[in-house]
Design a protein around this motif. Structure first.
Motif, PDB file in Angstrom:
ATOM      1  N   ASP A  37       0.850  -1.194   0.000  1.00 37.98           N
ATOM      2  CA  ASP A  37       0.000   0.000   0.000  1.00 37.98           C
ATOM      3  C   ASP A  37       0.877   1.232   0.000  1.00 37.98           C
ATOM      4  O   ASP A  37       1.902   1.267   0.685  1.00 37.98           O
ATOM      5  CB  ASP A  37      -0.940   0.031   1.219  1.00 37.98           C
ATOM      6  CG  ASP A  37      -2.129   0.961   0.987  1.00 37.98           C
ATOM      7  OD1 ASP A  37      -3.268   0.496   1.035  1.00 37.98           O
ATOM      8  OD2 ASP A  37      -1.910   2.178   0.724  1.00 37.98           O
ATOM      9  N   VAL A  53     -15.316  11.290  11.755  1.00 41.13           N
ATOM     10  CA  VAL A  53     -16.120  10.350  10.953  1.00 41.13           C
ATOM     11  C   VAL A  53     -16.522   9.174  11.845  1.00 41.13           C
ATOM     12  O   VAL A  53     -15.793   8.794  12.765  1.00 41.13           O
ATOM     13  CB  VAL A  53     -15.319   9.843   9.724  1.00 41.13           C
ATOM     14  CG1 VAL A  53     -14.153   8.970  10.130  1.00 41.13           C
ATOM     15  CG2 VAL A  53     -16.223   9.095   8.742  1.00 41.13           C
ATOM     16  N   PHE A  62     -18.552  -4.262   9.354  1.00 47.07           N
ATOM     17  CA  PHE A  62     -17.446  -3.666   8.611  1.00 47.07           C
ATOM     18  C   PHE A  62     -16.202  -4.417   9.051  1.00 47.07           C
ATOM     19  O   PHE A  62     -15.585  -4.111  10.069  1.00 47.07           O
ATOM     20  CB  PHE A  62     -17.324  -2.169   8.927  1.00 47.07           C
ATOM     21  CG  PHE A  62     -16.420  -1.433   7.976  1.00 47.07           C
ATOM     22  CD1 PHE A  62     -16.873  -1.072   6.711  1.00 47.07           C
ATOM     23  CD2 PHE A  62     -15.120  -1.106   8.326  1.00 47.07           C
ATOM     24  CE1 PHE A  62     -16.047  -0.393   5.824  1.00 47.07           C
ATOM     25  CE2 PHE A  62     -14.285  -0.430   7.445  1.00 47.07           C
ATOM     26  CZ  PHE A  62     -14.753  -0.069   6.195  1.00 47.07           C
ATOM     27  N   ARG A 145     -10.757   4.218  -4.226  1.00 48.43           N
ATOM     28  CA  ARG A 145      -9.711   5.221  -4.507  1.00 48.43           C
ATOM     29  C   ARG A 145     -10.077   6.573  -3.889  1.00 48.43           C
ATOM     30  O   ARG A 145      -9.988   7.625  -4.535  1.00 48.43           O
ATOM     31  CB  ARG A 145      -9.522   5.421  -6.008  1.00 48.43           C
ATOM     32  CG  ARG A 145      -9.138   4.168  -6.768  1.00 48.43           C
ATOM     33  CD  ARG A 145      -8.621   4.593  -8.123  1.00 48.43           C
ATOM     34  NE  ARG A 145      -8.978   3.705  -9.182  1.00 48.43           N
ATOM     35  CZ  ARG A 145      -8.119   3.146 -10.024  1.00 48.43           C
ATOM     36  NH1 ARG A 145      -6.842   3.384  -9.912  1.00 48.43           N
ATOM     37  NH2 ARG A 145      -8.531   2.373 -10.989  1.00 48.43           N
TER      38      ARG A 145
HETATM   39  C1  LIG Z   1     -15.963  10.135   4.312  1.00 44.99           C
HETATM   40  C2  LIG Z   1     -16.305   8.723   3.993  1.00 44.99           C
HETATM   41  C3  LIG Z   1     -16.966   7.935   4.932  1.00 44.99           C
HETATM   42  C4  LIG Z   1     -17.297   6.614   4.639  1.00 44.99           C
HETATM   43  N1  LIG Z   1     -17.939   5.887   5.573  1.00 44.99           N
HETATM   44  C5  LIG Z   1     -18.266   4.602   5.316  1.00 44.99           C
HETATM   45  C6  LIG Z   1     -18.941   3.816   6.288  1.00 44.99           C
HETATM   46  O1  LIG Z   1     -19.286   4.287   7.356  1.00 44.99           O
HETATM   47  N2  LIG Z   1     -19.231   2.527   5.988  1.00 44.99           N
HETATM   48  C7  LIG Z   1     -18.889   1.983   4.785  1.00 44.99           C
HETATM   49  O2  LIG Z   1     -19.172   0.798   4.564  1.00 44.99           O
HETATM   50  N3  LIG Z   1     -18.279   2.718   3.841  1.00 44.99           N
HETATM   51  C8  LIG Z   1     -17.957   4.005   4.075  1.00 44.99           C
HETATM   52  N4  LIG Z   1     -17.329   4.752   3.122  1.00 44.99           N
HETATM   53  C9  LIG Z   1     -17.026   4.161   1.834  1.00 44.99           C
HETATM   54  C10 LIG Z   1     -15.545   3.756   1.942  1.00 44.99           C
HETATM   55  O3  LIG Z   1     -14.874   4.356   0.943  1.00 44.99           O
HETATM   56  C11 LIG Z   1     -15.354   2.289   2.113  1.00 44.99           C
HETATM   57  O4  LIG Z   1     -16.098   1.728   3.076  1.00 44.99           O
HETATM   58  C12 LIG Z   1     -13.973   1.779   2.322  1.00 44.99           C
HETATM   59  O5  LIG Z   1     -13.360   1.890   3.522  1.00 44.99           O
HETATM   60  C13 LIG Z   1     -13.171   1.878   1.108  1.00 44.99           C
HETATM   61  O6  LIG Z   1     -12.273   0.815   1.178  1.00 44.99           O
HETATM   62  P1  LIG Z   1     -11.466   0.304  -0.063  1.00 44.99           P
HETATM   63  O7  LIG Z   1     -10.525  -0.702   0.432  1.00 44.99           O
HETATM   64  O8  LIG Z   1     -12.377  -0.080  -1.162  1.00 44.99           O
HETATM   65  O9  LIG Z   1     -10.694   1.601  -0.594  1.00 44.99           O
HETATM   66  P2  LIG Z   1      -9.597   2.456   0.183  1.00 44.99           P
HETATM   67  O10 LIG Z   1      -9.914   2.557   1.622  1.00 44.99           O
HETATM   68  O11 LIG Z   1      -9.442   3.707  -0.610  1.00 44.99           O
HETATM   69  O12 LIG Z   1      -8.276   1.558   0.070  1.00 44.99           O
HETATM   70  C14 LIG Z   1      -7.564   1.376  -1.119  1.00 44.99           C
HETATM   71  C15 LIG Z   1      -6.088   1.385  -0.788  1.00 44.99           C
HETATM   72  O13 LIG Z   1      -5.361   1.082  -1.985  1.00 44.99           O
HETATM   73  C16 LIG Z   1      -4.177   1.848  -1.985  1.00 44.99           C
HETATM   74  N5  LIG Z   1      -3.718   1.994  -3.368  1.00 44.99           N
HETATM   75  C17 LIG Z   1      -4.464   2.371  -4.438  1.00 44.99           C
HETATM   76  N6  LIG Z   1      -3.701   2.369  -5.542  1.00 44.99           N
HETATM   77  C18 LIG Z   1      -2.459   1.964  -5.162  1.00 44.99           C
HETATM   78  C19 LIG Z   1      -1.242   1.759  -5.865  1.00 44.99           C
HETATM   79  N7  LIG Z   1      -1.112   1.941  -7.184  1.00 44.99           N
HETATM   80  N8  LIG Z   1      -0.166   1.347  -5.160  1.00 44.99           N
HETATM   81  C20 LIG Z   1      -0.247   1.144  -3.812  1.00 44.99           C
HETATM   82  N9  LIG Z   1      -1.374   1.319  -3.113  1.00 44.99           N
HETATM   83  C21 LIG Z   1      -2.469   1.727  -3.777  1.00 44.99           C
HETATM   84  C22 LIG Z   1      -4.585   3.170  -1.345  1.00 44.99           C
HETATM   85  O14 LIG Z   1      -3.466   3.820  -0.789  1.00 44.99           O
HETATM   86  C23 LIG Z   1      -5.588   2.718  -0.301  1.00 44.99           C
HETATM   87  O15 LIG Z   1      -5.000   2.611   0.978  1.00 44.99           O
HETATM   88  C24 LIG Z   1     -16.980   6.066   3.376  1.00 44.99           C
HETATM   89  C25 LIG Z   1     -16.327   6.857   2.437  1.00 44.99           C
HETATM   90  C26 LIG Z   1     -15.983   8.172   2.737  1.00 44.99           C
HETATM   91  C27 LIG Z   1     -15.282   8.993   1.711  1.00 44.99           C
END
Ligand SMILES: Cc1cc2nc3c(=O)[nH]c(=O)nc-3n(C[C@H](O)[C@H](O)[C@H](O)COP(=O)(O)OP(=O)(O)OC[C@H]3O[C@@H](n4cnc5c(N)ncnc54)[C@H](O)[C@@H]3O)c2cc1C
Length: 495
Positions: A37, A53, A62, A145
């Motif tokens: 990451d 948040v 979650f 993202r």
């Molecule tokens: C303000 C806010 C509040 C939210 N609250 C909730 C909630 O209460 N409940 C819920 O279910 N959802 C919520 N969400 C939706 C939330 O985005 C997701 O729940 C979730 O945590 C996203 O997880 P993810 O793993 O899909 O993406 P991310 O958490 O964005 O993780 C992706 C990771 O990939 C890494 N990455 C990407 N590209 C690369 C690369 N090329 N090289 C190395 N690393 C890379 C990034 O650094 C990142 O750490 C919320 C969103 C926002 C914006």
């Protein structure tokens, strides 16, 4: 330097951790996963998002796979940012008891290529150190993202423009001033900010610029408390089915209004937006009564005139602005930016790509996509089941908001139906039993069993309806949807 591993996962958010959890169910203790990451620790977007948040669903739902929380709080408790980060760290530690995990935090994936039976990966640290990796499979769990939101750039010298990601509204500087607050954006961040300010500083003037308005899923209806979970509320899977069967690919406004009226909660006179965020009736009431003014328009700028400072709205209207008032950018950070198209599975079937341009399981949390696709990858089914994929980025650009919202239920249920049909019953039950993101788990077992039976009885017939609705949407808006198509892919002629 070349490292070797069985599986490489990029992204340590909820998506990457669900991929890792599933991988750990298939790999043995001596097999190795490399977790990369670009951030410095596990947690994904939760690492950088605003401090006040809170998780919008009850915290047990979650998680990675079915890993249980160790908070010791009631199920309905909404976890704070620190608690979410603590739990995601705990998930990683639990998974490390099943499989060897090498963590490469602070590294960015630069390149990846399928070469015969392996995937060659290049990643680079912030200091420029390069590591080459050879893996049997690669899972790019980029997920949503989500990036941080900067303060809005405003013309006025008399506006204090801040963003929750860089300024905590509970800070002394905010408390010390008495000027009004303008919250820009009526989604989850806007609600979190309004609720925090209203409860911490009752009586302060707080205004909301709500754009087209937003409605939320009603937490009280989705998660009834105490004994009521035996007879009240509806399981999310049944709500989805009911909604998905109403949608025919053309009637999104009717369907979403019906959904809102039955399962939603909102405080604005109109609700043109829905992003699947959850709010309770009491939170909604607190915010609605605590706000001074709700403006159904978009902010264009705050400008200094000879006559005073003005809020300029996109419609051309203006509003008076007390100098040194606060403008808080809550315009959200989901679905931002443009990214190159990438299918959820590569031509050779060794690379999964979990991101918004090829979405198969949009609900109930971001990790759902990673969870199901990783199972199919390890079961050798990922290139055999013609999952329907939707390009959500394109959807956001081309179609009205409600079209995507109405289409997510059919998408989810269509794909689940294909998996239920393709996997032997025992395998399917295993996949479903480890799926901790499932909101249905709020309800007692007999109600869940009834919902499962309803799904198993009807899914093949319902599936035809879902596909027709999704195809209709694709045709109406010229959006890329359907099974992933590679040259020579078995899906090219999939029905
Ligand atoms: C303000 C806010 C509040 C939210 N609250 C909730 C909630 O209460 N409940 C819920 O279910 N959802 C919520 N969400 C939706 C939330 O985005 C997701 O729940 C979730 O945590 C996203 O997880 P993810 O793993 O899909 O993406 P991310 O958490 O964005 O993780 C992706 C990771 O990939 C890494 N990455 C990407 N590209 C690369 C690369 N090329 N090289 C190395 N690393 C890379 C990034 O650094 C990142 O750490 C919320 C969103 C926002 C914006």
């Amino acid at each position: 330097m070349t490292e070797r591993c069985d599986t490489c996962i990029v992204g340590a958010g909820i998506s990457g951790l669900n991929a890792l959890f599933v991988a750990s169910q298939y790999l043995s203790r001596d097999q190795r996963v490399i977790l990369i990451d670009r951030r410095s620790r596990v947690g994904g977007m939760w690492v950088d998002t605003y401090d006040y948040v809170r998780l919008h669903q009850p915290h047990p739902f979650f998680t990675a796979g079915n890993i249980e929380w160790t908070l010791g709080k009631k199920r309905e408790y909404l976890a704070t940012k620190e608690e979410v980060l603590g739990h995601l760290h705990h998930c990683l530690e639990k998974i490390k008891q099943r499989v060897r995990v090498t963590e490469l935090f602070g590294y960015e994936l630069e390149d990846s290529e399928e070469v015969g039976e392996t995937v060659r990966i290049t990643c680079r640290s912030g200091e420029g150190r390069t590591i080459e990796i050879e893996a049997d499979r690669l899972i790019k769990a980029y997920g949503q993202r989500v990036d941080t939101n900067a303060p809005l750039e405003l013309s006025s010298k008399h506006a204090r423009s801040v963003s929750p990601d860089f300024f905590d509204v509970r800070e002394p500087e905010m408390r010390a001033s008495e000027t009004p607050v303008w919250i820009v954006g009526g989604g989850k961040t806007g609600m979190d900010t309004a609720h925090t300010l209203i409860t911490e500083q009752p009586g302060r003037e707080i205004n909301l610029l709500a754009g087209p308005g937003t409605f939320f899923m009603n937490r009280d209806r989705l998660f009834p408390g105490g004994a009521r979970r035996w007879y009240e509320g509806k399981l999310l899977s049944s709500v989805f089915r009911e909604t998905a069967l109403r949608f025919d690919g053309t009637n999104e406004t009717d369907v979403m209004n019906w959904f809102r009226d039955n399962y939603g909660v909102w405080l604005t006179p109109e609700t043109g937006n829905f992003l699947a965020a959850i709010l309770s009736e009491s939170e909604n009431e607190t915010i609605a009564t605590g706000l001074n003014e709700v403006v159904m328009d978009y902010l264009a700028d705050v400008v200094d005139r000879d006559s005073g400072v003005e809020v300029l709205l996109r419609s051309g209207d203006t509003l008076p602005f007390e100098p040194e008032s606060w403008v808080i950018n809550c315009t959200g950070s989901l679905f931002r930016g443009e990214h190159p198209y990438e299918p959820y599975v590569s031509a050779g079937g060794r690379i999964l790509s979990i991101q918004n341009r090829s979405v198969t399981f949009p609900f109930p949390a971001a990790g759902a996509n990673a969870y199901f696709l990783t199972h199919l990858l390890f079961l050798g089914k990922i290139t055999q089941i013609p999952l329907y994929a939707v390009d959500v980025e394109e959807f956001r650009r081309k179609a009205p908001q409600y079209v995507m919202a109405a289409g997510t239920g059919p998408l989810q249920l269509y794909n689940l139906s294909l998996i239920a049909e393709a996997l032997p019953a025992r395998q399917f039950m295993k996949v479903v039993s480890l799926y901790g993101l499932d909101f249905d788990r709020w309800f007692p077992l007999p109600r869940r069993l009834r919902a499962s039976a309803e799904f198993m009885l009807n899914h093949k017939r319902d599936r035809k309806h879902y596909k027709q609705a999704l195809d209709t949407v694709a045709e109406r808006f010229g959006i890329q949807t359907g099974p992933v198509v590679h040259a020579g892919s078995p899906f090219n002629h999939a029905q």
